[in-house]
Design an enzyme around this catalytic site. Structure first.
Site, PDB file in Angstrom:
ATOM      1  N   ILE A   1      38.312   4.355 -44.249  1.00 30.95           N
ATOM      2  CA  ILE A   1      39.106   5.525 -44.621  1.00 30.95           C
ATOM      3  C   ILE A   1      38.891   6.689 -43.651  1.00 30.95           C
ATOM      4  O   ILE A   1      39.743   7.576 -43.543  1.00 30.95           O
ATOM      5  CB  ILE A   1      38.771   5.948 -46.076  1.00 30.95           C
ATOM      6  CG1 ILE A   1      39.899   6.750 -46.697  1.00 30.95           C
ATOM      7  CG2 ILE A   1      37.450   6.693 -46.152  1.00 30.95           C
ATOM      8  CD1 ILE A   1      39.783   6.908 -48.204  1.00 30.95           C
TER       9      ILE A   1
ATOM     10  N   HIS B   1      28.251  -4.086 -45.719  1.00 24.47           N
ATOM     11  CA  HIS B   1      29.531  -4.127 -44.997  1.00 24.47           C
ATOM     12  C   HIS B   1      29.271  -4.148 -43.504  1.00 24.47           C
ATOM     13  O   HIS B   1      28.442  -3.396 -42.989  1.00 24.47           O
ATOM     14  CB  HIS B   1      30.423  -2.936 -45.368  1.00 24.47           C
ATOM     15  CG  HIS B   1      29.734  -1.603 -45.376  1.00 24.47           C
ATOM     16  ND1 HIS B   1      28.893  -1.206 -46.395  1.00 24.47           N
ATOM     17  CD2 HIS B   1      29.741  -0.605 -44.486  1.00 24.47           C
ATOM     18  CE1 HIS B   1      28.424  -0.013 -46.128  1.00 24.47           C
ATOM     19  NE2 HIS B   1      28.901   0.392 -44.978  1.00 24.47           N
TER      20      HIS B   1
END
Ligand code: 5GP
Ligand code: ZN
Length: 114
Positions: free
Chosen positions: A31, A100
């Site tokens: 994002i 991640h």
């Protein structure tokens, strides 16, 4: 993990900008991208940090890299090159506690990191 942001994405409660998905792995655009291509590749199963990895997770972690390789090709950064990294805990700069793999590229990257 009901209070985990990335588990909510896996569950479909939050819709990320997905670039690749299979049974075990989800890849979506960060994002707040730090590079022209900045994708996060996550296991669908919740693992908080690299400190929590167990021997049985070895194949799953390998799959994160295989997805990163495929997405790098999709995004046109395979040949010029890119960086893959996993931050761990405070000093590593980890903000989201669901493991991640960052896939970053699209410009030359400095080394060493800050
Ligand atoms: P970390 O610092 O934990 O290694 O990386 C966390 C990453 O998750 C950051 O790059 C941050 O921009 C990204 N991130 C945080 N919240 C969201 C979100 O709601 N959606 C997406 N796509 N990325 C997020
Ligand atoms: Zn999670």
């Amino acid at each position: 993990m009901t209070d985990c942001l990335f588990c909510k994405m896996v569950a479909g409660d939050i819709k990320p900008d997905t670039v690749y998905e299979n049974d075990e792995v989800l890849a979506f655009r960060d994002i707040n991208p730090q590079t022209p291509v900045h994708v996060l590749v996550i296991p669908k199963r919740h693992i908080a940090t690299t400190n929590d990895l167990e021997a049985g997770d070895a194949e799953l972690i390998g799959k994160l890299y295989l997805v990163a390789k495929q997405v790098a090709e999709q995004e046109g950064i395979a040949e010029p090159g890119y960086r893959t990294l996993i931050n761990c805990n405070r000093d590593g700069g980890q903000a989201v506690y669901h493991i991640h793999l960052h896939l970053m590229g699209g410009r030359p990257l400095g080394w060493p990191p800050g």
